[in-house]
Write a protein that holds these residues in place. Structure first.
Motif, PDB file in Angstrom:
ATOM      1  N   ARG A 171       0.864  -1.191   0.000  1.00  0.00           N
ATOM      2  CA  ARG A 171       0.000   0.000   0.000  1.00  0.00           C
ATOM      3  C   ARG A 171       0.893   1.232   0.000  1.00  0.00           C
ATOM      4  N   SER A 178      -2.938   2.591  -6.005  1.00  0.00           N
ATOM      5  CA  SER A 178      -2.612   1.693  -4.906  1.00  0.00           C
ATOM      6  C   SER A 178      -3.625   1.829  -3.774  1.00  0.00           C
ATOM      7  N   VAL A 179      -3.962   3.062  -3.415  1.00  0.00           N
ATOM      8  CA  VAL A 179      -4.930   3.303  -2.346  1.00  0.00           C
ATOM      9  C   VAL A 179      -6.307   2.765  -2.748  1.00  0.00           C
ATOM     10  N   MET A 182      -6.410  -1.093  -2.454  1.00  0.00           N
ATOM     11  CA  MET A 182      -6.502  -1.585  -1.084  1.00  0.00           C
ATOM     12  C   MET A 182      -7.856  -1.256  -0.457  1.00  0.00           C
TER      13      MET A 182
END
Length: 344
Positions: A171, A178-179, A182
Motif C-alpha cells: 500500500r 494503490s490506495v 486496497m
C-alpha cells in the motif's frame, strides 16, 4: 520417407506437418491448442483462414490452391489437410505451454498485514473457476476495479496447491491507484481479476537435472519467486536453488522466515537476504549489498544457470548487466520487466 509440409500460423509460428494429417492434428501434435468441438467441420468452431497454399477439405468438401495476392478463404482446421506448405491465420491459437486468459470474480477471503505497508490478500476462486483456470508458477494477474482501472500483481502461490490465490500488495499512500486497490479489497466481498499473464514462469518438468536455479527478487517481487520456489519444492526438484531477496532496509522484509524454513528443510535450497542500506537498519547483522552485486559475488560463472528475477526495471537491468559480464547469456535470464519496460 513420409512427406512433410510446413504450416505457418499467424505469420509467426511454423509447424512441421505430416502429409495426410489435418491442420488441427498437426498443430495439436506440436503442442498448440485451439478451439474445437465436433471435429467434423459442422460446428465451425475450428475455422481458420487460408492465406497461401493448397489444401483438401473433407467436409464441407473443398479443394483450394491460393497464391500470393489471392483472396483468403475460410477453411476448417479439423477437416482440412495440407497438400503443400501453407500459411493460415487462426484466432485464439495458444502456443505450447500458453494458457487461455480469463476473467472471473473471486471472493476476497482475507486481507492481512505482513509488515508496515505490505498485505497478503487471499482470493478464493469460484467453484467453476477452480477447474477452468490454470496458471504457471511465476505468472501474474490483473485486478480490475469497478471503474475499469487495472493493476498487475504476481501470483504468490504455486499452482500445485489449493483453490486460493495469494497476492502480496504494498500500500503506497502517495499512489492513487494503490490506495483505491486496497480500499476495494478491504471493503468489498469480491473482486474481478484477469489471469494468467506473463512469460516469466517455470515448469518443474522442463528442468534439466544439472541446471542451477537463481530466484532474485526485490521488495514484493518475492511473491513471484515464492510461487516458483513452492512449485519446485512441491515437485521434489533436487536442483540447486539460490533465493536472493533484496530490501532497502530490514523492516521491508516480510515472511522472511518462510524461505529460511525452506533452506532448513531442503539441502538444495540456499537463501540470501540482502539489505542495501544497513545504516538505516539498526541491529541488522546479515548481508549488506546491492542485490546484483550479491548474486555475481557468489558465482564464478553462470554455466548451466537459469535466472528468474522480479523487481524494478533498474534493479533487473543492473542484474542483467552484472551477470552478462560473467558470461550469462540473454536466454538464461527471465523477467516480466523485459515485456513491460524494454530497453530502448
Amino acid at each position: 520417407m513420409t512427406k512433410r509440409y510446413q504450416i505457418t500460423v499467424n505469420n509467426q509460428h511454423v509447424v512441421e506437418a505430416e502429409a495426410g494429417l489435418s491442420i488441427f492434428d498437426s498443430l495439436r501434435n506440436a503442442g498448440y491448442t485451439m478451439r474445437f468441438s465436433c471435429r467434423n467441420g459442422v460446428c465451425e468452431i475450428c475455422k481458420a483462414t487460408l492465406i497461401v497454399g493448397s489444401i483438401r477439405q473433407r467436409y464441407p468438401e473443398l479443394e483450394l490452391q491460393l497464391s500470393e495476392g489471392d483472396e483468403p478463404a475460410q477453411i476448417f482446421a479439423c477437416t482440412a489437410v495440407p497438400r503443400s506448405d501453407i500459411r493460415v491465420n487462426i484466432d485464439g491459437l495458444l502456443r505450447p505451454g500458453e494458457l487461455r486468459v480469463k476473467k472471473l470474480v473471486c471472493d476476497i477471503a482475507a486481507v492481512e498485514p505482513l509488515s508496515h505497508d505490505v498485505y497478503r490478500v487471499r482470493l478464493h476462486l469460484p467453484v467453476t473457476g477452480r477447474h477452468a483456470i490454470e496458471f504457471h508458477a511465476g505468472q501474474y494477474l490483473e485486478i480490475i476495479l469497478p471503474d475499469q482501472r487495472r493493476a498487475a500483481f504476481s501470483i504468490g502461490s504455486a499452482p500445485d496447491f489449493s483453490s486460493d490465490i495469494e497476492l502480496h500488495i504494498r500500500r503506497m499512500p502517495e499512489g492513487e491507484l494503490s490506495v483505491a486497490i486496497m480500499e476495494h479489497l478491504q471493503n468489498n466481498p469480491s473482486v474481478e481479476i484477469e489471469l494468467p499473464k506473463g512469460e516469466c514462469y517455470l515448469e518443474a518438468a522442463s528442468l534439466k537435472p544439472d541446471t542451477t536455479i537463481i530466484l532474485a527478487a526485490a521488495s514484493t517481487g518475492f511473491a513471484q519467486i515464492k510461487a516458483i520456489a513452492e512449485h519446485l519444492l512441491a515437485n521434489q526438484v533436487k536442483n540447486p536453488i539460490h533465493i536472493y531477496w533484496g530490501a532497502r532496509v530490514e523492516a521491508d522484509f516480510y515472511l522472511e522466515k518462510l524461505p529460511l524454513q525452506w533452506a532448513h528443510e531442503h539441502t538444495n535450497v540456499h537463501v540470501h537476504l540482502v539489505v542495501s542500506e544497513p545504516g538505516n537498519s539498526p541491529g541488522w547483522g546479515g548481508r549488506s549489498a546491492l542485490l546484483p552485486a550479491a548474486v555475481v559475488a557468489d558465482f564464478d560463472n553462470f554455466d548451466n544457470v537459469e535466472v528468474f528475477t522480479s523487481g524494478s526495471p533498474a534493479m533487473v537491468y543492473a542484474l542483467v548487466d552484472a551477470c552478462e559480464a560473467k558470461g550469462l547469456q540473454e536466454d538464461q535470464i527471465h523477467s516480466d520487466v523485459f515485456a513491460y519496460a524494454p530497453r530502448k
